[in-house]
Design a protein around this motif. Structure first.
Motif, PDB file in Angstrom:
ATOM      1  N   PRO A  11     -15.227  67.853  29.838  1.00 40.36           N
ATOM      2  CA  PRO A  11     -15.000  66.816  30.833  1.00 40.36           C
ATOM      3  C   PRO A  11     -14.989  67.579  32.126  1.00 40.36           C
ATOM      4  O   PRO A  11     -14.864  68.708  32.273  1.00 40.36           O
ATOM      5  CB  PRO A  11     -13.649  66.512  30.354  1.00 40.36           C
ATOM      6  CG  PRO A  11     -12.950  67.418  29.566  1.00 40.36           C
ATOM      7  CD  PRO A  11     -14.317  68.207  28.863  1.00 40.36           C
ATOM      8  N   GLU A  13     -13.235  68.397  35.792  1.00 44.09           N
ATOM      9  CA  GLU A  13     -11.970  68.134  36.328  1.00 44.09           C
ATOM     10  C   GLU A  13     -11.974  67.837  37.760  1.00 44.09           C
ATOM     11  O   GLU A  13     -12.557  68.498  38.416  1.00 44.09           O
ATOM     12  CB  GLU A  13     -11.219  69.459  35.875  1.00 44.09           C
ATOM     13  CG  GLU A  13      -9.777  69.362  36.392  1.00 44.09           C
ATOM     14  CD  GLU A  13      -8.993  70.638  35.925  1.00 44.09           C
ATOM     15  OE1 GLU A  13      -7.851  70.595  36.393  1.00 44.09           O
ATOM     16  OE2 GLU A  13      -9.526  71.627  35.763  1.00 44.09           O
ATOM     17  N   SER A  66      -4.306  66.477  37.501  1.00 35.83           N
ATOM     18  CA  SER A  66      -5.739  66.394  37.200  1.00 35.83           C
ATOM     19  C   SER A  66      -6.207  65.163  36.661  1.00 35.83           C
ATOM     20  O   SER A  66      -5.354  64.626  35.811  1.00 35.83           O
ATOM     21  CB  SER A  66      -6.202  67.647  36.372  1.00 35.83           C
ATOM     22  OG  SER A  66      -5.736  68.941  36.899  1.00 35.83           O
ATOM     23  N   PHE A  68      -9.415  64.075  34.610  1.00 32.60           N
ATOM     24  CA  PHE A  68     -10.365  64.424  33.630  1.00 32.60           C
ATOM     25  C   PHE A  68     -11.400  63.206  33.175  1.00 32.60           C
ATOM     26  O   PHE A  68     -10.859  62.328  32.838  1.00 32.60           O
ATOM     27  CB  PHE A  68     -10.058  65.184  32.401  1.00 32.60           C
ATOM     28  CG  PHE A  68      -9.551  66.373  32.532  1.00 32.60           C
ATOM     29  CD1 PHE A  68     -10.111  67.743  32.443  1.00 32.60           C
ATOM     30  CD2 PHE A  68      -8.067  66.483  32.696  1.00 32.60           C
ATOM     31  CE1 PHE A  68      -9.473  68.792  32.890  1.00 32.60           C
ATOM     32  CE2 PHE A  68      -7.329  67.678  32.999  1.00 32.60           C
ATOM     33  CZ  PHE A  68      -8.121  68.786  32.870  1.00 32.60           C
ATOM     34  N   ARG A  70     -15.097  62.101  31.303  1.00 31.31           N
ATOM     35  CA  ARG A  70     -16.124  62.348  30.291  1.00 31.31           C
ATOM     36  C   ARG A  70     -16.989  60.973  30.044  1.00 31.31           C
ATOM     37  O   ARG A  70     -16.423  60.077  29.921  1.00 31.31           O
ATOM     38  CB  ARG A  70     -15.385  62.731  29.192  1.00 31.31           C
ATOM     39  CG  ARG A  70     -16.561  63.098  27.926  1.00 31.31           C
ATOM     40  CD  ARG A  70     -15.638  63.674  26.752  1.00 31.31           C
ATOM     41  NE  ARG A  70     -14.958  64.685  26.875  1.00 31.31           N
ATOM     42  CZ  ARG A  70     -15.044  65.896  26.173  1.00 31.31           C
ATOM     43  NH1 ARG A  70     -15.417  65.779  24.940  1.00 31.31           N
ATOM     44  NH2 ARG A  70     -14.368  67.024  26.428  1.00 31.31           N
TER      45      ARG A  70
END
Length: 70
Positions: A11, A13, A66, A68, A70
């Motif tokens: 992923p 970040e 954070s 992430f 994907r």
């Protein structure tokens, strides 16, 4: 498992600091899976997919963590 065009093996970040809103221009060309971590814990956040290339994450209070994708 082979890497997919739609789901990269790792992923991406995006970190943020003391924010109530985070805009991410990911330019992936599709609506990605999004996970938000604050203090290393997965949290539920308000996520708006503005387009297939941009999303906005909104928090009730300013926070650091954070995102992430994907």
């Amino acid at each position: 498992m082979a890497q997919s065009v739609f789901f990269p093996s790792r992923p991406k970040e995006h970190t943020f600091t003391n924010s109530t809103q985070v805009t991410i221009n990911h330019n992936l060309g599709y609506i990605p899976n999004v996970q938000v971590l604050i203090n290393n814990e997965l949290v539920i956040a308000d996520i708006e997919h503005v387009s297939v290339n941009q999303l906005i994450v909104t928090f009730a209070n300013a926070t650091t963590g954070s995102v992430f994708i994907r």
